[in-house]
Design a protein around this motif. Structure first.
Motif, PDB file in Angstrom:
ATOM      1  N   VAL A 121      -2.377  -0.276  -4.558  1.00 13.90           N
ATOM      2  CA  VAL A 121      -2.425  -1.095  -3.262  1.00 13.90           C
ATOM      3  C   VAL A 121      -1.704  -2.383  -4.648  1.00 13.90           C
ATOM      4  CG1 VAL A 121      -3.316  -3.575  -2.826  1.00 13.90           C
ATOM      5  CG2 VAL A 121      -4.278  -0.624  -1.662  1.00 13.90           C
ATOM      6  N   LEU A 122      -0.347  -1.843  -4.347  1.00 15.21           N
ATOM      7  CA  LEU A 122      -0.138  -2.478  -5.311  1.00 15.21           C
ATOM      8  C   LEU A 122       0.891  -3.993  -5.344  1.00 15.21           C
ATOM      9  CD1 LEU A 122       1.545  -1.739  -8.562  1.00 15.21           C
ATOM     10  CD2 LEU A 122       3.373  -0.623  -7.410  1.00 15.21           C
ATOM     11  N   THR A 123      -0.029  -5.386  -6.524  1.00 19.70           N
ATOM     12  CA  THR A 123       1.300  -6.634  -6.654  1.00 19.70           C
ATOM     13  C   THR A 123       2.574  -6.530  -8.342  1.00 19.70           C
ATOM     14  OG1 THR A 123      -0.406  -7.560  -7.952  1.00 19.70           O
ATOM     15  CG2 THR A 123      -1.023  -7.608  -5.264  1.00 19.70           C
ATOM     16  N   GLU A 124       2.333  -7.674  -8.189  1.00 20.94           N
ATOM     17  CA  GLU A 124       2.798  -8.377  -9.013  1.00 20.94           C
ATOM     18  C   GLU A 124       1.846  -8.401 -10.782  1.00 20.94           C
ATOM     19  OE1 GLU A 124       5.067 -11.969 -11.505  1.00 20.94           O
ATOM     20  OE2 GLU A 124       4.649 -11.695  -9.211  1.00 20.94           O
ATOM     21  N   LEU A 125       0.335  -8.985 -10.899  1.00 22.82           N
ATOM     22  CA  LEU A 125      -0.389  -8.324 -11.548  1.00 22.82           C
ATOM     23  C   LEU A 125      -1.308  -7.637 -11.306  1.00 22.82           C
ATOM     24  CD1 LEU A 125      -0.719 -12.476 -10.737  1.00 22.82           C
ATOM     25  CD2 LEU A 125       0.546 -11.598 -12.257  1.00 22.82           C
ATOM     26  N   ALA A 126      -2.039  -6.582 -10.462  1.00 23.68           N
ATOM     27  CA  ALA A 126      -2.996  -5.826 -10.751  1.00 23.68           C
ATOM     28  C   ALA A 126      -2.502  -5.186  -9.537  1.00 23.68           C
ATOM     29  CB  ALA A 126      -4.291  -6.518 -10.084  1.00 23.68           C
ATOM     30  N   ALA A 127      -3.806  -4.224 -10.287  1.00 20.25           N
ATOM     31  CA  ALA A 127      -3.305  -2.659  -9.142  1.00 20.25           C
ATOM     32  C   ALA A 127      -4.559  -1.738  -8.876  1.00 20.25           C
ATOM     33  CB  ALA A 127      -2.176  -1.699  -8.950  1.00 20.25           C
ATOM     34  N   LEU A 128      -4.316  -1.987  -7.005  1.00 21.69           N
ATOM     35  CA  LEU A 128      -5.469  -0.333  -7.336  1.00 21.69           C
ATOM     36  C   LEU A 128      -4.815   0.765  -7.017  1.00 21.69           C
ATOM     37  CD1 LEU A 128      -7.675  -3.217  -4.825  1.00 21.69           C
ATOM     38  CD2 LEU A 128      -8.483  -2.577  -7.412  1.00 21.69           C
ATOM     39  N   TYR A 129      -6.095   1.688  -7.399  1.00 23.76           N
ATOM     40  CA  TYR A 129      -5.229   3.490  -7.133  1.00 23.76           C
ATOM     41  C   TYR A 129      -6.963   3.750  -6.802  1.00 23.76           C
ATOM     42  CZ  TYR A 129      -4.586   8.303  -8.354  1.00 23.76           C
ATOM     43  OH  TYR A 129      -4.196   8.882  -8.163  1.00 23.76           O
ATOM     44  N   PHE A 130      -6.434   5.077  -5.437  1.00 21.12           N
ATOM     45  CA  PHE A 130      -7.298   5.261  -5.486  1.00 21.12           C
ATOM     46  C   PHE A 130      -7.276   6.784  -4.887  1.00 21.12           C
ATOM     47  CE2 PHE A 130      -9.857   7.380  -1.384  1.00 21.12           C
ATOM     48  CZ  PHE A 130     -11.092   7.252  -1.654  1.00 21.12           C
ATOM     49  N   VAL A 164       0.987  -1.033  -0.002  1.00 19.43           N
ATOM     50  CA  VAL A 164      -0.218   0.043  -0.162  1.00 19.43           C
ATOM     51  C   VAL A 164       1.067   1.127   0.441  1.00 19.43           C
ATOM     52  CG1 VAL A 164      -2.279   1.054   0.684  1.00 19.43           C
ATOM     53  CG2 VAL A 164      -1.502  -1.060   1.017  1.00 19.43           C
ATOM     54  N   LEU A 165       0.911   1.744  -1.258  1.00 21.15           N
ATOM     55  CA  LEU A 165       1.304   3.414  -1.138  1.00 21.15           C
ATOM     56  C   LEU A 165       0.852   4.429  -0.797  1.00 21.15           C
ATOM     57  CD1 LEU A 165       2.839   2.280  -4.840  1.00 21.15           C
ATOM     58  CD2 LEU A 165       3.675   2.180  -2.024  1.00 21.15           C
ATOM     59  N   VAL A 166       0.890   5.419  -0.223  1.00 18.76           N
ATOM     60  CA  VAL A 166       0.185   7.104   0.363  1.00 18.76           C
ATOM     61  C   VAL A 166       0.811   7.569   0.187  1.00 18.76           C
ATOM     62  CG1 VAL A 166      -1.951   5.534   1.551  1.00 18.76           C
ATOM     63  CG2 VAL A 166       0.757   7.070   2.338  1.00 18.76           C
ATOM     64  N   ASP A 167       0.392   9.396  -0.868  1.00 16.09           N
ATOM     65  CA  ASP A 167       1.076  10.160  -0.571  1.00 16.09           C
ATOM     66  C   ASP A 167       0.390  11.579  -0.539  1.00 16.09           C
ATOM     67  OD1 ASP A 167      -0.918  10.867  -1.804  1.00 16.09           O
ATOM     68  OD2 ASP A 167       0.567  10.989  -4.352  1.00 16.09           O
TER      69      ASP A 167
END
Length: 367
Positions: A163-172, A153-156
């Motif tokens: 939320v980043l994995t090898e296969l997929a990612a979610l962006y909010f 999980v990355l925040v700024d």
């Protein structure tokens, strides 16, 4: 205190008096009595001190337990270290209606955590953003539990969450109320991904099962939902910068810079021992590397017997932990010169791999 004249002062006067204190003293004053707590947590007072310099703290992530007890759970806290005063502090998370809250990141005074739903006997993780100082929280749109187990999980500072994995990612984004899902198309599981400005950076292993070969990848946030284009960042001038470090990690630096931290190999052989821990710095504007710090030999001796160590931090402070050391090694460049020192008095049993993040204590409102 019931007879104290302070109770006869108008709220506006009290707000003006307390607003002259540093943020640290305001936090301490809130615990003196219920009256002070009420005065110092009112919306008008929080607005008055919203521009106060933040508390620059180092927060520890609680250890994960595979099978946590469902009953008689201990109170939840956020343990933080104030490096400017060399003191440990503890903020209660008892205002959160979740079991076993697990903080993992922070940005501009807001803490992000995973929490188990109190209404379910199964593990049903929710992603939550809160402010321990104002005791406010917000639950982000629901995610499946698999994301909490396998995603980074990355925040700024722009209230963006990935939320980043090898296969997929979610962006909010804080301006929307739903997640965008897309393929990440990375060559391997991303290591220590970070958000810097409008880009995502991650290390990926493009080597073989017998020998790791780490490379730096990046992608613009604006392109993630369209082309999913990741670019391998490399220049001929960099030479063997990725080959000299063992188990490298990325840490967000100051401004438009990133740090790469790892064990400095004594040779290029397959199982080469490390001579110390090295901190390299990449300027994203010029794409030039330089050495930011090198752990002193006497300090590194404590890490030599550990098969792995953990790295966390941000800006001009980076922490290192390893099993059986019982304390943190801190690289601190806030004064302009890189200094190394130990952080003692660790919470808990003092035997384990500590993880954490940088926490700017602010009275920030929720987005």
């Amino acid at each position: 205190m019931d007879d104290s004249p302070i109770f006869n002062l108008p709220d506006d006067t009290l707000h003006q008096i307390f607003s002259t204190l540093p943020l640290r003293q305001i936090v301490i004053s809130r615990s003196v009595c219920k009256f002070f707590h009420q005065i110092l947590t009112s919306p008008s007072f929080l607005q008055l001190i919203s521009t106060h310099p933040p508390l620059n703290l180092i927060a520890l992530r609680p250890p994960r337990h595979r099978h946590p007890l469902r009953h008689a759970l201990p109170p939840s806290f956020l343990d933080v270290f104030d490096p400017d005063h060399n003191q440990w502090l503890r903020f209660s998370l008892d205002f959160l209606p979740f079991r076993s809250p697990h903080p993992f990141a922070s940005s501009l005074g807001l803490v992000y955590l995973w929490g188990d739903s109190p209404d379910s006997s199964e593990s049903n993780k929710s992603l939550v953003v809160c402010n321990p100082l104002t005791r406010q929280f917000r639950v982000l749109p629901q995610l499946g539990s698999a994301w909490s187990r396998h995603g980074s999980v990355l925040v700024d500072s722009a209230n963006r969450v990935m939320v980043l994995t090898e296969l997929a990612a979610l962006y909010f984004s804080g301006t929307s109320n739903h997640w965008l899902k897309f393929s990440s198309n990375l060559p391997s599981k991303p290591r220590s991904p970070i958000l810097v400005s409008d880009s995502v950076y991650a290390l990926c292993d493009v080597g073989s099962p017998w020998r790791s070969q780490w490379k730096l990848f990046s992608c613009y946030l604006t392109k993630l939902t369209t082309s999913q284009t990741w670019t391998r960042l490399e220049r001929h001038e960099w030479g063997d910068v990725f080959d000299i470090l063992k188990r490298p990690r990325l840490v967000r630096g100051v401004g438009n810079r990133i740090l790469m931290v790892g064990g400095l190999k004594s040779s290029f052989s397959l199982n080469s021992p490390c001579s110390t821990i090295l901190i390299l710095r990449l300027d994203l504007d010029t794409l030039e590397w330089d050495e930011a710090g090198r752990m002193p030999v006497e300090m590194f001796k404590c890490f030599q017997e550990s098969s792995k160590f953990k790295v966390f931090g941000g800006g001009d402070r980076v922490c290192f932990s390893a099993k059986r050391i019982g304390k943190l090694a801190l690289w601190d460049r806030c004064a302009g010169k890189g200094e190394w020192r130990w952080i003692e008095g660790m919470p808990g049993n003092g035997d384990g791999l500590y993880r954490g993040f940088m926490y700017e204590g602010r009275f920030t409102g929720l987005p």
